[in-house]
Design a protein around this motif. Structure first.
Motif, short mmCIF file in Angstrom:
data_model
loop_
_atom_site.label_atom_id
_atom_site.label_comp_id
_atom_site.label_asym_id
_atom_site.label_seq_id
_atom_site.Cartn_x
_atom_site.Cartn_y
_atom_site.Cartn_z
N VAL A 128 -3.11 -0.29 5.54
CA VAL A 128 -3.44 1.09 5.17
C VAL A 128 -3.02 2.04 6.28
O VAL A 128 -2.42 3.10 6.02
N ALA A 168 4.77 -1.24 -5.92
CA ALA A 168 4.35 -0.10 -5.11
C ALA A 168 5.47 0.93 -5.02
O ALA A 168 5.24 2.13 -5.18
N VAL A 199 0.85 -1.18 0.00
CA VAL A 199 0.00 0.00 0.00
C VAL A 199 0.88 1.23 0.00
O VAL A 199 1.90 1.27 0.68
N LEU A 224 -4.63 6.85 -2.00
CA LEU A 224 -4.35 5.52 -1.49
C LEU A 224 -4.35 4.55 -2.66
O LEU A 224 -5.32 4.50 -3.42
N SER A 225 -3.26 3.80 -2.80
CA SER A 225 -3.15 2.81 -3.88
C SER A 225 -2.68 1.48 -3.32
O SER A 225 -1.94 1.45 -2.34
N VAL A 226 -3.09 0.39 -3.96
CA VAL A 226 -2.68 -0.95 -3.53
C VAL A 226 -2.06 -1.71 -4.69
O VAL A 226 -2.39 -1.48 -5.85
N GLN A 253 -10.14 -6.00 2.03
CA GLN A 253 -10.74 -5.42 0.84
C GLN A 253 -12.24 -5.66 0.89
O GLN A 253 -12.70 -6.80 1.00
N VAL A 300 -4.39 -6.18 4.53
CA VAL A 300 -5.49 -5.25 4.30
C VAL A 300 -6.78 -6.06 4.22
O VAL A 300 -6.76 -7.27 3.95
#
Length: 135
Positions: free
Chosen positions: A116, A70, A12, A61-63, A105, A103
């Motif tokens: 996160v 990442a 993340v 926020l990116s996964v 989801q 995480v």
């Protein structure tokens, strides 16, 4: 786990525009131009390596499935934003936190949980134009 949610390991990153708050109090139009540029560059940097989950004001926020993806994406975003005429003109930079962790989801694609939270916290210790990565 409640139906519709999946627990998984993911990389993340959380990115935040440094200087946005001060800019937004002085010039709302300029602040929105910087946010628009940030969102565009975030999508480009993530590309097909991962997924932008959401934009939160002046943050994103990116996964990713891979820590390498990442980190590559975070560095690409940092460099593109630093080179952006819009960001430079208004004195804005980025700070980014990257973390690989668990995480949750949700069915709608949102993610939350410790992975996160840690990424957001380590972004908070990053200085201007810095990408901080957890161990």
């Amino acid at each position: 786990m409640t139906e519709g949610r999946t627990r998984r390991l993911a990389a993340v990153w959380f990115a935040d525009i440094v200087g946005y708050t001060a800019l937004s109090t002085r010039d709302e139009d300029a602040a929105m131009a910087v946010v628009d540029e940030f969102q565009r560059l975030s999508k480009e940097a993530v590309g097909d390596k991962g997924r932008v989950v959401k934009f939160l004001g002046d943050g994103a926020l990116s996964v990713f499935d891979s820590t390498n993806h990442a980190l590559e994406s975070a560095l690409e975003l940092r460099d593109a934003f630093a080179a952006s005429e819009v960001a430079r003109r208004h004195g804005c930079t980025l700070s980014v936190g990257v973390h690989m962790g668990e995480v949750i989801q949700a069915e709608d694609g949102d993610v939350y949980g410790d992975g996160v939270n840690v990424a957001a916290r380590i972004e908070g210790i990053a200085t201007t134009n810095q990408v901080v990565v957890s161990e």
